[in-house]
Design a protein around this motif. Structure first.
Motif, PDB file in Angstrom:
ATOM      1  N   ASN A  72       0.833  -1.199   0.000  1.00  0.00           N
ATOM      2  CA  ASN A  72       0.000   0.000   0.000  1.00  0.00           C
ATOM      3  C   ASN A  72       0.874   1.257   0.000  1.00  0.00           C
ATOM      4  OD1 ASN A  72      -1.690   2.168   1.308  1.00  0.00           O
ATOM      5  ND2 ASN A  72      -3.233   0.563   1.186  1.00  0.00           N
ATOM      6  N   ALA A  73       0.624   2.149  -0.955  1.00  0.00           N
ATOM      7  CA  ALA A  73       1.478   3.331  -1.104  1.00  0.00           C
ATOM      8  C   ALA A  73       1.288   4.341   0.025  1.00  0.00           C
ATOM      9  CB  ALA A  73       1.197   4.000  -2.446  1.00  0.00           C
ATOM     10  N   LYS A  74       0.152   4.245   0.723  1.00  0.00           N
ATOM     11  CA  LYS A  74      -0.128   5.216   1.784  1.00  0.00           C
ATOM     12  C   LYS A  74       0.550   4.868   3.097  1.00  0.00           C
ATOM     13  CE  LYS A  74      -3.956   8.048   1.082  1.00  0.00           C
ATOM     14  NZ  LYS A  74      -5.364   7.815   0.805  1.00  0.00           N
ATOM     15  N   SER A 111      -2.702   2.405  -4.487  1.00  0.00           N
ATOM     16  CA  SER A 111      -2.546   3.777  -3.972  1.00  0.00           C
ATOM     17  C   SER A 111      -3.458   4.036  -2.775  1.00  0.00           C
ATOM     18  CB  SER A 111      -2.859   4.801  -5.067  1.00  0.00           C
ATOM     19  OG  SER A 111      -4.254   4.804  -5.332  1.00  0.00           O
ATOM     20  N   ASP A 112      -4.578   3.294  -2.689  1.00  0.00           N
ATOM     21  CA  ASP A 112      -5.590   3.561  -1.663  1.00  0.00           C
ATOM     22  C   ASP A 112      -6.054   5.019  -1.790  1.00  0.00           C
ATOM     23  OD1 ASP A 112      -7.276   3.001   0.401  1.00  0.00           O
ATOM     24  OD2 ASP A 112      -5.729   2.452   1.845  1.00  0.00           O
ATOM     25  N   ALA A 113      -6.237   5.450  -3.059  1.00  0.00           N
ATOM     26  CA  ALA A 113      -6.612   6.845  -3.328  1.00  0.00           C
ATOM     27  C   ALA A 113      -7.987   7.165  -2.768  1.00  0.00           C
ATOM     28  CB  ALA A 113      -6.605   7.086  -4.837  1.00  0.00           C
ATOM     29  N   HIS A 114      -8.065   8.241  -2.014  1.00  0.00           N
ATOM     30  CA  HIS A 114      -9.360   8.724  -1.529  1.00  0.00           C
ATOM     31  C   HIS A 114      -9.746  10.021  -2.237  1.00  0.00           C
ATOM     32  CE1 HIS A 114      -8.976   5.546   1.401  1.00  0.00           C
ATOM     33  NE2 HIS A 114     -10.156   5.832   1.890  1.00  0.00           N
ATOM     34  N   SER A 115      -8.928  10.436  -3.200  1.00  0.00           N
ATOM     35  CA  SER A 115      -9.272  11.584  -4.054  1.00  0.00           C
ATOM     36  C   SER A 115      -8.648  11.326  -5.422  1.00  0.00           C
ATOM     37  CB  SER A 115      -8.712  12.882  -3.468  1.00  0.00           C
ATOM     38  OG  SER A 115      -7.306  12.878  -3.600  1.00  0.00           O
TER      39      SER A 115
END
Ligand code: ZN
Ligand code: ZN
Length: 243
Positions: free
Chosen positions: A186-188, A211-215
Motif C-alpha cells: 500500500n502506497a499510503k 494507492s488507496d486513493a481517496h481523491s
C-alpha cells in the motif's frame, strides 16, 4: 520498472472525494492502462457504501466510462470487510460474482454480522491497546479470520495486510499462495511494510501495488510502493501491476 495499473481507488460512493469518472480521468492523465474502482463495503462504520446494491450502481458508472474512455481498462471492484470469524464478507455472493476484482481488508471500524462472534475480533483489537494478552490474541484472531476468508471466498487481493490489525504474515502469505490471492503493498502506509514484504516474498506469494486513493489526485500515486518493491528486489514476475 514501472507500474501500469492502480487497483485500489475510492470514490464518493464510499469514503472518496471524486466520482468514478474523475478517478478514470486521473488514471488516464497519469498514463495508467488499468484502474479499478474499489469502494469500501457497507459494513465499514460511516465510511462504507450505502448497501451491497450500490456496487451495481458503480458498475453502471464503470460501463459508461469504459465506452467513453477506450484507452483504459476500468474494473468494478470492492474493498470488502470481514464480518464474522468464519470469514464472511459484507457483500452477498450474488453481488461479488458480478465484480471484476474482490479485495478484502481488515478495518477496526467494521460492524460485525453478530456482536457475539464477529465482535470478538474488535474486542481483542481495541482491548489489545491496553493489554498485552489481548494484543497477542488479536493477532491470532486476525490471522485466523483472514485465512478463513481466503479459503471461503474467491479473493483477489488482501489490502494493507498488517496495517492496524496485526497478522502473522508468513501464515497468511502461505494461504494466499494456495488460493491465488495477492497481498497489497500500500502506497499510503509505506515504511512499516518492509518487514512484511521481506517475510511474505519468501513464500512466493504475488504482490500488487495500490494507492488507496481517496481523491482523484491520489490515483496512480504508487511511487512509494514501487520504491519498497524495488528495495525488496521484487520484479514483474511477483508483482502483478508492474512491467
Ligand atoms: Zn482499507
Ligand atoms: Zn482503501
Amino acid at each position: 520498472m514501472d507500474f501500469f495499473a492502480d487497483y485500489h481507488t475510492h470514490t464518493k460512493f464510499s469514503h472518496g472525494k471524486g466520482t468514478v469518472e474523475d478517478n478514470v480521468r486521473a488514471a488516464l492523465a497519469k498514463g495508467l492502462k488499468k484502474i479499478a474502482i474499489s469502494d469500501h463495503g457497507p459494513a465499514l462504520f460511516a465510511l462504507g457504501v450505502q448497501s451491497p446494491d450500490t456496487f451495481l450502481e458503480i458498475k453502471r458508472e464503470v460501463e459508461k466510462c469504459k465506452k467513453k474512455y477506450p484507452g483504459i481498462d476500468v474494473l468494478t471492484g470492492v474493498e470488502a470487510n470481514v464480518v464474522s470469524l468464519k470469514g464472511e464478507l459484507d457483500l452477498p455472493k450474488k453481488i461479488l460474482d458480478q465484480l471484476d476484482l474482490v479485495m478484502v481488508g481488515l478495518h477496526p471500524l467494521t460492524i460485525p454480522l453478530d456482536f457475539k462472534e464477529g465482535g470478538s475480533l474488535l474486542f481483542h483489537y481495541w482491548g489489545g491497546k491496553c493489554s498485552k494478552r489481548l494484543k497477542k490474541k488479536s493477532r491470532i484472531l486476525n490471522t485466523k479470520v483472514l485465512l478463513e476468508t481466503v479459503y471461503k471466498n474467491k479473493v483477489d487481493v488482501i489490502t494493507h495486510p498488517g496495517h492496524k490489525m496485526s497478522i502473522d504474515t508468513k501464515e497468511l502469505a502461505r494461504a494466499c499462495v494456495k488460493t491465488n490471492t495477492a497481498l497489497e503493498i500500500n502506497a499510503k502506509h509505506s515504511d512499516w511494510q518492509r518487514d512484511f514484504i521481506e517475510t511474505a516474498k519468501r513464500t512466493g506469494v504475488k504482490f500488487v501495488l495500490g494507492s488507496d486513493a481517496h481523491s482523484p489526485a491520489e490515483v496512480g500515486e504508487l511511487e512509494a510502493a514501487l520504491r519498497l518493491t524495488e528495495a525488496a528486489g521484487l520484479g514483474p514476475e511477483q508483482v502483478l501491476n508492474v512491467l
